[in-house]
Scaffold this motif. Structure first.
Motif, PDB file in Angstrom:
ATOM      1  N   GLY A   1      -1.197  50.383   5.920  1.00 35.34           N
ATOM      2  CA  GLY A   1      -0.005  50.664   6.701  1.00 35.34           C
ATOM      3  C   GLY A   1       0.424  52.106   6.483  1.00 35.34           C
ATOM      4  O   GLY A   1      -0.202  52.837   5.698  1.00 35.34           O
ATOM      5  N   PRO A   2       1.494  52.548   7.164  1.00 34.32           N
ATOM      6  CA  PRO A   2       1.917  53.949   7.057  1.00 34.32           C
ATOM      7  C   PRO A   2       2.454  54.272   5.659  1.00 34.32           C
ATOM      8  O   PRO A   2       3.261  53.530   5.115  1.00 34.32           O
ATOM      9  N   ILE A   3       1.991  55.366   5.100  1.00 36.22           N
ATOM     10  CA  ILE A   3       2.410  55.774   3.757  1.00 36.22           C
ATOM     11  C   ILE A   3       2.648  57.274   3.769  1.00 36.22           C
ATOM     12  O   ILE A   3       2.013  58.002   4.541  1.00 36.22           O
ATOM     13  N   ASP A   4       3.564  57.741   2.937  1.00 38.34           N
ATOM     14  CA  ASP A   4       3.890  59.170   2.984  1.00 38.34           C
ATOM     15  C   ASP A   4       4.536  59.637   1.696  1.00 38.34           C
ATOM     16  O   ASP A   4       4.867  58.833   0.837  1.00 38.34           O
ATOM     17  N   ASN A   5       4.716  60.945   1.582  1.00 42.09           N
ATOM     18  CA  ASN A   5       5.465  61.485   0.439  1.00 42.09           C
ATOM     19  C   ASN A   5       6.212  62.755   0.815  1.00 42.09           C
ATOM     20  O   ASN A   5       5.868  63.437   1.779  1.00 42.09           O
ATOM     21  N   ASP A   6       7.271  63.032   0.069  1.00 43.42           N
ATOM     22  CA  ASP A   6       8.043  64.272   0.237  1.00 43.42           C
ATOM     23  C   ASP A   6       7.659  65.264  -0.865  1.00 43.42           C
ATOM     24  O   ASP A   6       7.029  64.890  -1.835  1.00 43.42           O
ATOM     25  N   LEU A   7       8.087  66.524  -0.693  1.00 38.76           N
ATOM     26  CA  LEU A   7       7.611  67.604  -1.562  1.00 38.76           C
ATOM     27  C   LEU A   7       8.737  68.422  -2.183  1.00 38.76           C
ATOM     28  O   LEU A   7       9.885  68.364  -1.736  1.00 38.76           O
ATOM     29  N   ILE A   8       8.369  69.180  -3.219  1.00 39.44           N
ATOM     30  CA  ILE A   8       9.267  70.222  -3.738  1.00 39.44           C
ATOM     31  C   ILE A   8       8.473  71.533  -3.739  1.00 39.44           C
ATOM     32  O   ILE A   8       7.288  71.534  -4.068  1.00 39.44           O
ATOM     33  N   ALA A   9       9.146  72.630  -3.379  1.00 38.75           N
ATOM     34  CA  ALA A   9       8.469  73.934  -3.340  1.00 38.75           C
ATOM     35  C   ALA A   9       9.460  75.023  -3.757  1.00 38.75           C
ATOM     36  O   ALA A   9      10.660  74.771  -3.882  1.00 38.75           O
ATOM     37  N   ILE A  10       8.941  76.220  -3.966  1.00 38.75           N
ATOM     38  CA  ILE A  10       9.801  77.357  -4.346  1.00 38.75           C
ATOM     39  C   ILE A  10       9.743  78.411  -3.234  1.00 38.75           C
ATOM     40  O   ILE A  10       8.665  78.905  -2.902  1.00 38.75           O
ATOM     41  N   PRO A  11      10.882  78.747  -2.674  1.00 32.47           N
ATOM     42  CA  PRO A  11      10.892  79.772  -1.616  1.00 32.47           C
ATOM     43  C   PRO A  11      10.460  81.137  -2.143  1.00 32.47           C
ATOM     44  O   PRO A  11      10.619  81.441  -3.316  1.00 32.47           O
ATOM     45  N   LYS A  12       9.944  81.929  -1.254  1.00 27.26           N
ATOM     46  CA  LYS A  12       9.469  83.261  -1.625  1.00 27.26           C
ATOM     47  C   LYS A  12      10.590  84.115  -2.206  1.00 27.26           C
ATOM     48  O   LYS A  12      10.397  84.850  -3.154  1.00 27.26           O
ATOM     49  N   ASN A  13      11.782  83.971  -1.614  1.00 25.17           N
ATOM     50  CA  ASN A  13      12.863  84.866  -2.041  1.00 25.17           C
ATOM     51  C   ASN A  13      13.728  84.256  -3.149  1.00 25.17           C
ATOM     52  O   ASN A  13      14.857  84.662  -3.337  1.00 25.17           O
ATOM     53  N   ALA A  14      13.186  83.282  -3.875  1.00 23.62           N
ATOM     54  CA  ALA A  14      13.977  82.660  -4.943  1.00 23.62           C
ATOM     55  C   ALA A  14      14.456  83.717  -5.925  1.00 23.62           C
ATOM     56  O   ALA A  14      13.691  84.599  -6.327  1.00 23.62           O
ATOM     57  N   ALA A  15      15.727  83.619  -6.296  1.00 22.40           N
ATOM     58  CA  ALA A  15      16.282  84.611  -7.210  1.00 22.40           C
ATOM     59  C   ALA A  15      15.852  84.309  -8.646  1.00 22.40           C
ATOM     60  O   ALA A  15      15.795  85.207  -9.481  1.00 22.40           O
ATOM     61  N   HIS A  16      15.590  83.045  -8.930  1.00 21.52           N
ATOM     62  CA  HIS A  16      15.248  82.659 -10.306  1.00 21.52           C
ATOM     63  C   HIS A  16      13.951  81.851 -10.303  1.00 21.52           C
ATOM     64  O   HIS A  16      13.964  80.655 -10.583  1.00 21.52           O
ATOM     65  N   PRO A  17      12.834  82.518  -9.998  1.00 17.11           N
ATOM     66  CA  PRO A  17      11.581  81.771  -9.837  1.00 17.11           C
ATOM     67  C   PRO A  17      11.142  81.056 -11.112  1.00 17.11           C
ATOM     68  O   PRO A  17      10.617  79.958 -11.057  1.00 17.11           O
ATOM     69  N   ARG A  18      11.383  81.668 -12.248  1.00 18.04           N
ATOM     70  CA  ARG A  18      10.943  81.027 -13.498  1.00 18.04           C
ATOM     71  C   ARG A  18      11.765  79.749 -13.728  1.00 18.04           C
ATOM     72  O   ARG A  18      11.244  78.696 -14.063  1.00 18.04           O
ATOM     73  N   LEU A  19      13.063  79.863 -13.523  1.00 16.51           N
ATOM     74  CA  LEU A  19      13.937  78.703 -13.692  1.00 16.51           C
ATOM     75  C   LEU A  19      13.534  77.608 -12.700  1.00 16.51           C
ATOM     76  O   LEU A  19      13.568  76.420 -13.017  1.00 16.51           O
ATOM     77  N   ALA A  20      13.134  78.035 -11.514  1.00 20.38           N
ATOM     78  CA  ALA A  20      12.713  77.072 -10.502  1.00 20.38           C
ATOM     79  C   ALA A  20      11.504  76.282 -10.984  1.00 20.38           C
ATOM     80  O   ALA A  20      11.420  75.069 -10.815  1.00 20.38           O
ATOM     81  N   HIS A  21      10.563  76.972 -11.644  1.00 18.28           N
ATOM     82  CA  HIS A  21       9.409  76.268 -12.212  1.00 18.28           C
ATOM     83  C   HIS A  21       9.869  75.261 -13.263  1.00 18.28           C
ATOM     84  O   HIS A  21       9.377  74.136 -13.314  1.00 18.28           O
ATOM     85  N   GLU A  22      10.807  75.699 -14.113  1.00 17.63           N
ATOM     86  CA  GLU A  22      11.323  74.785 -15.141  1.00 17.63           C
ATOM     87  C   GLU A  22      11.954  73.564 -14.481  1.00 17.63           C
ATOM     88  O   GLU A  22      11.787  72.433 -14.926  1.00 17.63           O
ATOM     89  N   PHE A  23      12.676  73.831 -13.422  1.00 19.66           N
ATOM     90  CA  PHE A  23      13.379  72.742 -12.749  1.00 19.66           C
ATOM     91  C   PHE A  23      12.392  71.732 -12.170  1.00 19.66           C
ATOM     92  O   PHE A  23      12.532  70.531 -12.345  1.00 19.66           O
ATOM     93  N   ILE A  24      11.360  72.246 -11.503  1.00 19.16           N
ATOM     94  CA  ILE A  24      10.368  71.351 -10.904  1.00 19.16           C
ATOM     95  C   ILE A  24       9.693  70.536 -11.997  1.00 19.16           C
ATOM     96  O   ILE A  24       9.524  69.319 -11.900  1.00 19.16           O
ATOM     97  N   ASN A  25       9.329  71.230 -13.085  1.00 21.66           N
ATOM     98  CA  ASN A  25       8.662  70.530 -14.171  1.00 21.66           C
ATOM     99  C   ASN A  25       9.550  69.424 -14.738  1.00 21.66           C
ATOM    100  O   ASN A  25       9.102  68.315 -15.014  1.00 21.66           O
ATOM    101  N   PHE A  26      10.824  69.745 -14.867  1.00 18.37           N
ATOM    102  CA  PHE A  26      11.797  68.769 -15.361  1.00 18.37           C
ATOM    103  C   PHE A  26      11.890  67.591 -14.392  1.00 18.37           C
ATOM    104  O   PHE A  26      11.872  66.433 -14.786  1.00 18.37           O
TER     105      PHE A  26
END
Lengths: 306, 436, 317
Positions: free
Chosen positions: B318-343
């Motif tokens: 049957g139909p199956i799907d998933n949603d995503l998380i990503a980091i925008p190019k212009n993120a002001a805090h890219p490192r923190l964003a990585h920490e956040f995703i990992n968390f």
């Protein structure tokens, strides 16, 4: 009922025939059918309102049955009550902010336009007047969508949210004061102003000292209408809302109504009703104070200006 | 209590990719590419990803260096569907990084994917993390709006998440995205009207949406892709992105027949509110909506809690799907964003969020067979609810998503523009109420 | 030049220095026009320009990647492709939506009129001492959100709501009626309920202004009450009726939320729903613009009628 007794002798001499016939021919009879319709209509129109208010005091979460009495949805519930739900706070505040700001912009804008267009004639004036009237009759969805599009494509520097909402609302509302004030201007005529100028007043002085005071009833009436209409506005405001914090109560109610209604939203609407009534009452007092000697008849006068 | 607060998240679950999202605020229509010479070179630039046609997205730059220091005193900017994350978990993150002076001041939200993309694109919002859907991922990369991820900073993906997401077909080598939630699209039903045995015993349970016995009590999401996917499933057509004329004609006929047969109503709260409150008896349903539905099951009695169920094919086709998380190019805090995703995709926090959200994360440590009889953190915290609420109600094992499902189930993917138009056209006829 | 001289005799009161005021002895030439400038600029930017944007989108193109609309502002580059498709669909399968919309609006407006006229007539003619309280009650619905009142109706009409409780209690119906399962009658009721206050008040204002002496004259000349009503009151209130009809039916044409809340079934889809749905979905912006344009054309005649009559009443009152 006593009135019908009083009026009965007046006409009893006129008609002949049976009771029904007499009733039909009696022009001063109490219009039973009309009265029934009117009170029936009022019940129909007001009962949902009363229930909506009663539900806000519900002791249960139900929105379809009234279980009085609890203040749970007003302030005792620690997370979902009106007092403790920041989303509802911001919605109520946003509603008030939008309508007060819109009113503050619309009234001077519209009154000035009405004054100008009343005395300025010519093709340009006709054109401006045409556009103004057009904005009055245009269905709101057309206006809402087109303003939304203009902010999305042409005037991109306007962010969706409060700014866009106010700009849209003013556009939608500006014709109210124009129409109301113009009607009033027509009934005033130009005599007072001319008299003032004959007595040596400058045009500005004559407007400020003579014309504006004469227009106060119309200005108050239009301010009240704009306020009441804006606080309830939904179509324009919804299309132009940006972050969740810019959604006023009307939009929240729509979302709740289509999802899970909570009596807290009823509490918010009731709060809004109460504050509107307070505002309306204050406005009415001001109206009375400012328009002493000009009124024909209080509320009736106000209503006829709608 | 969550009943009211998380409402809007669900409204907004109506995903993009051609959904007729009846969402509270209007989508800002995209103004991308209105300027000639923008970085996008045209529709050919975007490859259409399919499970049998995996796509490796082009690198538009370098990931941040692993030794990039965590930004100090930063306010993490999250751009997500309105209320799709449990604030409790966000606060946990802020506490964990208290030494870095991390602050959180609220989530910037969008109401459908267009609006999200537009906010990102206009630069009005400088987000650190963004939650796109699969169908816009390729476009976002083509428009140079995302930055590649540094895998060393997101060990949780390999440690805690299913292997199938180590190399997903839509983003080979997970260059730009990590998975957020997984779900299936099936049927929600009232158990007091339709017994579990009855629906499971049917030859073609999908056809229950056309059963005149439920007339007036059928709910459909305002999402053309999902509704039409169900019609395809009913007809045994497994290509949920079909451009075949005969298939689409079947979809059209069946959708219009549904109007005459059961007079369905379109509602995005069909399966998390109206079903629970007995307004609908059968609905098109995302598994996560039904799972979280107990929070809406007024009057919060055991009977109300047990009043509804979820069906999905036992063979998981049957139909199956998933949603995503990503980091925008212009993120002001890219490192923190990585920490956040990992968390956020690490076991404990993902499961905490699941207990509130109803949408399952693809966690290896979570025993999927145990989800129907263990309670999550939210349910334990919730004081207002007397009945035990497991991650997934015991009688809804169909709502649990397994890793193997992703090899069996069918995916809705982005459609080429001309096909998309035809899908829209059929959906328009349906919503216009063209009956007999 | 100013007021046409024909209008002059209508004016009351002394008009001693008419020439002086109107021909700019006291006022400089730009004095009065300058008053209209702020609002005119406002409307030019936020009313005319947006309408033009809608046209530019309806006749514009689509961006190749995200499928969003790309407005084309130069009329010579306009493409009729998007708009043509919507028109074509309007003739084929959307036709039923237009028919529904028209039916609902006409029936709802007619019901509004009958009810509103009766109520307004009663209040204006027989309100007596109760007039103020009656008016306050008539205005009351304006003070609570329209959507809140609709929400109350949803709850009243629910299968377990009060309406069904009363009906079943009185044994008027054997089973609760599913009012909310996509019934046109429920939608029409909602429309009447939502818009009728906007009709009662102007009608009241109009009827209240009718000179009672005219009615008495009719009666003195031997006309019965029915005749007086049909030969005097009704013809006198005709402009008011038409204006009020326009006032309620125009917004009804664009209404989508009443329908969404009280029905949600594709069977009751209205033109407003098409606009709102298109606006809320991916790559359908052109379609939304095209529908807006079509709606605008459809309501143009009543709009112009209303504007003409308003302009007239302003001139001759």
């Amino acid at each position: 009922m006593s009135e019908s007794v009083l009026t009965a002798p007046k006409t009893s001499a006129l008609p002949r025939g049976g009771f029904v016939r007499r009733r039909l021919r009696n022009p001063w009879r109490r219009p039973t059918i009309l009265a029934t319709i009117t009170w029936g209509y009022l019940a129909w129109s007001l009962i949902p309102l009363v229930i909506a208010i009663a539900v806000s005091f519900n002791a249960s979460r139900s929105s379809s049955t009234v279980h009085l009495f609890s203040l749970q949805w007003w302030w005792t519930d620690p997370s979902d009550s009106l007092l403790h739900d920041p989303e509802l706070h911001s919605a109520v505040i946003q509603s008030l902010r939008l309508s007060l700001t819109t009113m503050a912009i619309v009234v001077p804008l519209g009154v000035a336009f009405a004054l100008g267009i009343d005395r300025w004639h010519g093709r340009l004036a006709t054109g401006a007047n045409f556009v103004m009237l057009l904005s009055f009759v245009m269905p709101e969805i057309i206006l809402g969508v087109s303003v939304f599009f203009v902010f999305s494509f042409l005037l991109k520097f306007v962010p969706l949210g409060s700014t866009a909402q106010i700009l849209g609302l003013v556009t939608f509302q500006v014709s109210y004061p124009v129409i109301i004030v113009r009607a009033r201007l027509l009934s005033i005529g130009k005599e007072y102003e001319e008299a003032a100028m004959d007595l040596g007043a400058t045009p500005r002085q004559s407007i400020r000292a003579v014309l504006l005071p004469l227009l106060y009833p119309a200005i108050f009436a239009s301010a009240a209408i704009v306020f009441a209409d804006t606080i309830d506005d939904f179509v324009t405001v919804r299309y132009l809302s940006g972050p969740v914090s810019s959604e006023p109560l009307s939009v929240k109610i729509y979302n709740f109504a289509r999802g899970q209604p909570s009596p807290a939203i009823n509490a918010a609407a009731t709060f809004m009703l109460a504050s509107t009534i307070v505002v309306a009452f204050v406005a009415y007092l001001l109206y009375r104070a400012f328009t002493k000697g000009q009124r024909t008849g209080g509320l009736g006068d106000l209503a006829t200006r709608l | 209590m969550r009943h009211v607060r998380d409402l809007s998240r669900r409204q907004f679950l109506v995903r993009a990719g051609g959904t007729a999202a009846a969402v509270p605020t209007l989508s800002a229509i995209l103004d991308a590419c209105s300027k000639p010479g923008a970085s996008v070179s045209g529709s050919e630039a975007v490859q259409i990803a399919r499970p049998d046609n995996p796509v490796t997205l082009p690198m538009t730059g370098e990931p941040i260096a692993t030794d990039t220091p965590i930004e100090q005193g930063a306010t993490i900017q999250i751009l997500n569907w309105s209320v799709y994350m449990w604030k409790y978990v966000i606060n946990q993150f802020v506490q964990q990084y208290a030494d870095n002076g991390i602050k959180f001041s609220g989530i910037s939200t969008f109401n459908n994917m267009d609006e999200g993309v537009q906010k990102l694109q206009s630069g009005k919002i400088q987000a650190d993390v963004f939650f796109p859907t699969i169908d816009v991922l390729g476009k976002l990369v083509a428009a140079d709006l995302l930055q590649p991820l540094n895998h060393d900073l997101i060990p949780a993906l390999q440690q805690d998440n299913w292997a199938v997401f180590q190399n997903p077909y839509y983003d080979q080598g997970w260059r730009y995205s990590v998975p957020y939630t997984i779900y299936t699209t099936g049927i929600g039903y009232r158990r007091d009207q339709i017994s579990d045995e009855q629906i499971h015993g049917m030859d073609n349970p999908w056809s229950i949406l056309w059963d005149p016995a439920n007339k007036g009590m059928v709910g459909v999401y305002p999402s053309d892709r999902d509704a039409m996917a169900i019609v395809l499933m009913k007809n045994g057509i497994t290509d949920l992105n079909t451009s075949n004329d005969a298939d689409l004609e079947k979809v059209r006929t069946d959708l219009l027949a549904m109007i005459d047969a059961v007079n369905p109503r379109i509602a995005y709260d069909a399966s998390y509110n109206k079903l629970q409150n007995d307004k609908f008896w059968v609905t098109t349903a995302w598994s996560g909506d039904v799972v979280a539905g107990w929070g809406y099951a007024a009057p919060y009695t055991e009977a109300a809690y047990k009043g509804y169920g979820y069906w999905f094919p036992a063979d998981r086709k049957g139909p199956i799907d998933n949603d995503l998380i990503a980091i925008p190019k212009n993120a002001a805090h890219p490192r923190l964003a990585h920490e956040f995703i990992n968390f956020w995709i690490s076991f404990r926090h993902a499961m905490d969020n699941f207990s509130w959200n109803g949408y399952q994360p693809p966690q290896t440590q979570a025993d999927v067979n145990a989800l129907t009889h263990t309670q999550g953190l939210y349910n334990k915290q919730s004081s207002s609810w007397a009945a035990p609420a497991d991650y997934v109600a015991p009688w809804m094992p169909d709502a649990v998503v397994r890793e193997s499902d992703f090899g069996i189930g069918y995916r809705e993917g982005p459609l080429p523009p001309d096909v998309d138009d035809r899908w829209h056209q059929i959906w328009s006829e349906f919503t216009a109420g063209v009956g007999s | 030049m100013s007021v046409p001289s024909g209008a002059e005799p209508v004016r009351r009161g002394p008009r001693r220095s008419h020439r002086a005021t109107d021909e700019g002895i006291h006022y400089s030439r730009w004095f009065w026009p300058s008053f209209t400038i702020p609002a005119s600029i406002w409307l030019a930017i936020l009313f005319i320009l947006p309408l033009y944007t809608v046209i530019s989108i309806a006749f514009g193109t689509v961006d190749p990647i995200f499928r969003g609309p790309l407005p084309v502002y130069e009329p010579w580059w306009w493409s009729g492709e998007q708009f043509g498709r919507v028109l074509g669909d309007s003739v084929s399968f959307y036709r039923i939506v237009y028919i529904h919309t028209f039916e609902y609006v006409v029936i709802a407006s007619a019901l509004c009129l009958v009810l509103a006229y009766a109520v307004a007539y009663y209040v204006a003619r027989y309100g007596g001492k109760r007039k103020t309280i009656l008016l306050a009650l008539l205005i009351a619905p304006f003070f609570i959100s329209y959507l809140m009142r609709m929400l109350a109706w949803i709850n009243l009409l629910d299968t377990e709501g009060y309406i069904n409780k009363i009906l079943t209690f009185l044994h008027l119906v054997p089973h609760p009626i599913d009012w909310l399962s996509g019934r046109p009658s429920t939608v029409i009721m909602g429309l009447v309920y939502g818009y009728i206050p906007y009709m009662i008040l102007p009608l009241y204002a109009f009827l209240d202004r009718i000179d009672i002496n005219l009615l008495e004259a009719g009666r003195d000349l031997g006309a019965g009450p029915a005749r007086t009503f049909f030969r005097v009151t009704l013809p006198l209130s005709r402009p008011g009726i038409l204006a009020a009809l326009v006032i309620v039916s125009l917004p009804m044409f664009g209404d989508y939320y009443t329908n969404n809340l009280l029905s949600g079934s594709p069977k009751t889809t209205m033109l407003g729903n098409l606009i709102d749905d298109a606006l809320g979905s991916t790559g359908q912006g052109n379609k939304a613009a095209a529908f807006v344009l079509i709606l605008m054309v459809l309501v143009l005649i009543p709009m112009l009628y209303y504007m003409r009559s308003t302009a007239r009443s302003l001139l001759t009152r």
